[in-house]
Design a protein around this motif. Structure first.
Motif, PDB file in Angstrom:
ATOM      1  N   ALA A  28       0.836  -1.193   0.000  1.00 20.61           N
ATOM      2  CA  ALA A  28       0.000   0.000   0.000  1.00 20.61           C
ATOM      3  C   ALA A  28       0.876   1.249   0.000  1.00 20.61           C
ATOM      4  O   ALA A  28       1.958   1.264   0.603  1.00 20.61           O
ATOM      5  N   THR A  29       0.411   2.280  -0.699  1.00 18.15           N
ATOM      6  CA  THR A  29       1.162   3.537  -0.780  1.00 18.15           C
ATOM      7  C   THR A  29       0.240   4.691  -0.396  1.00 18.15           C
ATOM      8  O   THR A  29      -0.201   5.452  -1.258  1.00 18.15           O
ATOM      9  N   PRO A  30      -0.071   4.826   0.888  1.00 20.22           N
ATOM     10  CA  PRO A  30      -1.029   5.852   1.307  1.00 20.22           C
ATOM     11  C   PRO A  30      -0.602   7.270   0.972  1.00 20.22           C
ATOM     12  O   PRO A  30      -1.456   8.166   0.872  1.00 20.22           O
ATOM     13  N   ASN A  31       0.694   7.492   0.787  1.00 19.80           N
ATOM     14  CA  ASN A  31       1.171   8.830   0.440  1.00 19.80           C
ATOM     15  C   ASN A  31       1.277   9.053  -1.060  1.00 19.80           C
ATOM     16  O   ASN A  31       1.720  10.118  -1.510  1.00 19.80           O
ATOM     17  N   ASP A  32       0.897   8.053  -1.840  1.00 17.46           N
ATOM     18  CA  ASP A  32       0.915   8.168  -3.302  1.00 17.46           C
ATOM     19  C   ASP A  32      -0.255   7.391  -3.862  1.00 17.46           C
ATOM     20  O   ASP A  32      -0.149   6.197  -4.136  1.00 17.46           O
ATOM     21  N   LEU A  33      -1.383   8.069  -4.024  1.00 15.97           N
ATOM     22  CA  LEU A  33      -2.589   7.417  -4.509  1.00 15.97           C
ATOM     23  C   LEU A  33      -2.879   7.740  -5.973  1.00 15.97           C
ATOM     24  O   LEU A  33      -4.000   7.545  -6.446  1.00 15.97           O
ATOM     25  N   MET A  34      -1.864   8.188  -6.702  1.00 20.31           N
ATOM     26  CA  MET A  34      -2.012   8.340  -8.152  1.00 20.31           C
ATOM     27  C   MET A  34      -1.766   6.975  -8.790  1.00 20.31           C
ATOM     28  O   MET A  34      -0.702   6.701  -9.367  1.00 20.31           O
ATOM     29  N   VAL A  35      -2.750   6.074  -8.623  1.00 17.32           N
ATOM     30  CA  VAL A  35      -2.611   4.677  -9.034  1.00 17.32           C
ATOM     31  C   VAL A  35      -3.820   4.268  -9.858  1.00 17.32           C
ATOM     32  O   VAL A  35      -4.857   4.943  -9.857  1.00 17.32           O
ATOM     33  N   ALA A  36      -3.669   3.120 -10.536  1.00 16.81           N
ATOM     34  CA  ALA A  36      -4.742   2.665 -11.420  1.00 16.81           C
ATOM     35  C   ALA A  36      -4.696   1.164 -11.606  1.00 16.81           C
ATOM     36  O   ALA A  36      -3.664   0.512 -11.386  1.00 16.81           O
ATOM     37  N   ALA A  37      -5.847   0.619 -12.030  1.00 16.79           N
ATOM     38  CA  ALA A  37      -5.967  -0.782 -12.426  1.00 16.79           C
ATOM     39  C   ALA A  37      -6.192  -0.825 -13.934  1.00 16.79           C
ATOM     40  O   ALA A  37      -7.072  -0.137 -14.451  1.00 16.79           O
ATOM     41  N   MET A  38      -5.396  -1.619 -14.627  1.00 15.17           N
ATOM     42  CA  MET A  38      -5.440  -1.699 -16.083  1.00 15.17           C
ATOM     43  C   MET A  38      -6.334  -2.841 -16.542  1.00 15.17           C
ATOM     44  O   MET A  38      -6.401  -3.898 -15.895  1.00 15.17           O
ATOM     45  N   ASN A  39      -7.032  -2.631 -17.671  1.00 16.64           N
ATOM     46  CA  ASN A  39      -7.838  -3.707 -18.242  1.00 16.64           C
ATOM     47  C   ASN A  39      -6.959  -4.908 -18.567  1.00 16.64           C
ATOM     48  O   ASN A  39      -5.752  -4.782 -18.790  1.00 16.64           O
ATOM     49  N   THR A  40      -7.569  -6.101 -18.606  1.00 17.53           N
ATOM     50  CA  THR A  40      -6.802  -7.342 -18.751  1.00 17.53           C
ATOM     51  C   THR A  40      -5.970  -7.409 -20.034  1.00 17.53           C
ATOM     52  O   THR A  40      -4.792  -7.760 -19.978  1.00 17.53           O
ATOM     53  N   PRO A  41      -6.517  -7.083 -21.225  1.00 16.20           N
ATOM     54  CA  PRO A  41      -5.677  -7.175 -22.427  1.00 16.20           C
ATOM     55  C   PRO A  41      -4.448  -6.277 -22.372  1.00 16.20           C
ATOM     56  O   PRO A  41      -3.347  -6.701 -22.733  1.00 16.20           O
ATOM     57  N   ASP A  42      -4.609  -5.026 -21.920  1.00 10.69           N
ATOM     58  CA  ASP A  42      -3.470  -4.114 -21.871  1.00 10.69           C
ATOM     59  C   ASP A  42      -2.584  -4.369 -20.658  1.00 10.69           C
ATOM     60  O   ASP A  42      -1.403  -4.007 -20.663  1.00 10.69           O
ATOM     61  N   TYR A  43      -3.122  -4.980 -19.624  1.00 19.04           N
ATOM     62  CA  TYR A  43      -2.328  -5.414 -18.466  1.00 19.04           C
ATOM     63  C   TYR A  43      -1.257  -6.402 -18.915  1.00 19.04           C
ATOM     64  O   TYR A  43      -0.147  -6.420 -18.387  1.00 19.04           O
ATOM     65  N   ALA A  44      -1.631  -7.209 -19.919  1.00 15.42           N
ATOM     66  CA  ALA A  44      -0.689  -8.116 -20.591  1.00 15.42           C
ATOM     67  C   ALA A  44       0.050  -9.027 -19.622  1.00 15.42           C
ATOM     68  O   ALA A  44       1.272  -9.155 -19.653  1.00 15.42           O
ATOM     69  N   GLY A  45      -0.707  -9.656 -18.724  1.00  7.86           N
ATOM     70  CA  GLY A  45      -0.102 -10.620 -17.827  1.00  7.86           C
ATOM     71  C   GLY A  45       0.879 -10.029 -16.851  1.00  7.86           C
ATOM     72  O   GLY A  45       1.844 -10.686 -16.472  1.00  7.86           O
ATOM     73  N   SER A  46       0.695  -8.793 -16.440  1.00  3.99           N
ATOM     74  CA  SER A  46       1.492  -8.030 -15.459  1.00  3.99           C
ATOM     75  C   SER A  46       2.613  -7.225 -16.085  1.00  3.99           C
ATOM     76  O   SER A  46       3.384  -6.575 -15.387  1.00  3.99           O
ATOM     77  N   PHE A  47       2.694  -7.204 -17.409  1.00  2.32           N
ATOM     78  CA  PHE A  47       3.753  -6.471 -18.092  1.00  2.32           C
ATOM     79  C   PHE A  47       3.785  -4.994 -17.713  1.00  2.32           C
ATOM     80  O   PHE A  47       4.849  -4.391 -17.590  1.00  2.32           O
ATOM     81  N   LEU A  48       2.617  -4.373 -17.494  1.00  2.00           N
ATOM     82  CA  LEU A  48       2.568  -2.945 -17.186  1.00  2.00           C
ATOM     83  C   LEU A  48       2.685  -2.636 -15.689  1.00  2.00           C
ATOM     84  O   LEU A  48       2.691  -1.470 -15.300  1.00  2.00           O
ATOM     85  N   CYS A  49       2.772  -3.648 -14.848  1.00  2.00           N
ATOM     86  CA  CYS A  49       2.844  -3.407 -13.413  1.00  2.00           C
ATOM     87  C   CYS A  49       4.031  -2.510 -13.043  1.00  2.00           C
ATOM     88  O   CYS A  49       5.159  -2.738 -13.484  1.00  2.00           O
ATOM     89  N   GLY A  50       3.754  -1.493 -12.244  1.00  2.00           N
ATOM     90  CA  GLY A  50       4.798  -0.595 -11.783  1.00  2.00           C
ATOM     91  C   GLY A  50       5.171   0.489 -12.764  1.00  2.00           C
ATOM     92  O   GLY A  50       5.960   1.382 -12.427  1.00  2.00           O
ATOM     93  N   SER A  51       4.601   0.447 -13.959  1.00  2.00           N
ATOM     94  CA  SER A  51       4.905   1.454 -14.973  1.00  2.00           C
ATOM     95  C   SER A  51       3.915   2.605 -14.891  1.00  2.00           C
ATOM     96  O   SER A  51       2.862   2.493 -14.264  1.00  2.00           O
TER      97      SER A  51
END
Length: 251
Positions: A74-97
């Motif tokens: 959890a990053t309570p001091n940084d909530l500029m976060v998002a959940a990506m749709n499954t096709p563009d998530y690409a099996g976690s490829f975009l995680c952390g980007s």
């Protein structure tokens, strides 16, 4: 129940079931990585390439706290976060980007920390704080475009080992990276770098283990930038700092 709330409940219920399944797989450390979860190698891009522009709708989810399918804290001091749709998530490829999202009210840069199981390709689920920068919460959803951007990181990449990781089943995650990670390799006893498979919950899994360590890892981003770190100690549940960071394109 309005459409946005129905979408939010459906997508996050789906994510909750997936995380429960992932936890079970993780605890069964003797099991191999399900091939259905493995991430295929992305096509290498060039630093001079213009980023692809995606279009879709943005929603928001009130449980956004930095955690999710990507396996981050959890990053309570940084909530500029998002959940990506499954096709563009690409099996976690975009995680952390990071991606820049442009909507009717303005634009915002967010970090991908989760997967939106109920979102069609192009759509994205934002934290309320991020959504407010591109639209009004009362709208529920807005039309947006988004594209990949460099993450504003400081310091080197970080190797994070899963708590259940051991010498017979080794799970490591790359954190604090400027661009999406394309591959992680380790140097075997013969001195040859061997690629480690990536699961859709954002860990690179050596299902037969990597031994007691320390390890030599080679990490590549989507632009072919390469980092090599030796003497990386096996630290279950902990972090090990790398020695460098992917260079920024154009510099």
């Amino acid at each position: 129940m309005n459409a946005h709330r129905a979408h939010t409940l459906a997508s996050h219920n789906a994510r909750g079931h997936l995380l429960a399944a992932v936890a079970l797989v993780t605890l069964l450390s003797a099991c191999s990585v399900d091939e259905a979860l493995a991430v295929k190698d992305p096509k290498q891009a060039q630093c001079g390439d213009a980023p692809d522009i995606h279009t879709g709708r943005a929603y928001y989810y009130t449980t956004a706290d930095g955690t999710g399918n990507c396996g981050f804290d959890a990053t309570p001091n940084d909530l500029m976060v998002a959940a990506m749709n499954t096709p563009d998530y690409a099996g976690s490829f975009l995680c952390g980007s990071s991606i820049k999202v442009t909507g009717p009210k303005g634009e915002v840069v967010v970090r991908i920390v989760d997967r939106c199981g109920g979102c069609p390709k192009g759509d994205i689920d934002l934290s309320p704080q991020a959504f407010e920068k591109i639209g009004e919460l009362s709208q529920g959803s807005v039309v947006v475009s988004w594209q990949l951007v460099a993450s504003a990181v400081t310091g080197p990449i970080v190797y994070h080992f899963q708590t259940e990781s051991n010498q017979w089943w080794t799970a490591v995650q790359i954190r604090n990276h400027r661009y999406p990670v394309a591959t992680l390799e380790y140097r075997n006893r013969q001195g040859v770098f061997t690629q480690i498979e990536r699961a859709n919950y954002n860990y690179f899994i050596a299902s037969s283990g990597l031994g007691e360590g320390p390890y030599t890892f080679r990490v590549k981003d989507i632009y072919g930038h390469t980092l090599v770190d030796s003497l990386v100690a096996h630290t279950p549940g902990g972090d090990v700092l790398g020695k460098g960071q992917f260079p920024e394109c154009g510099q």
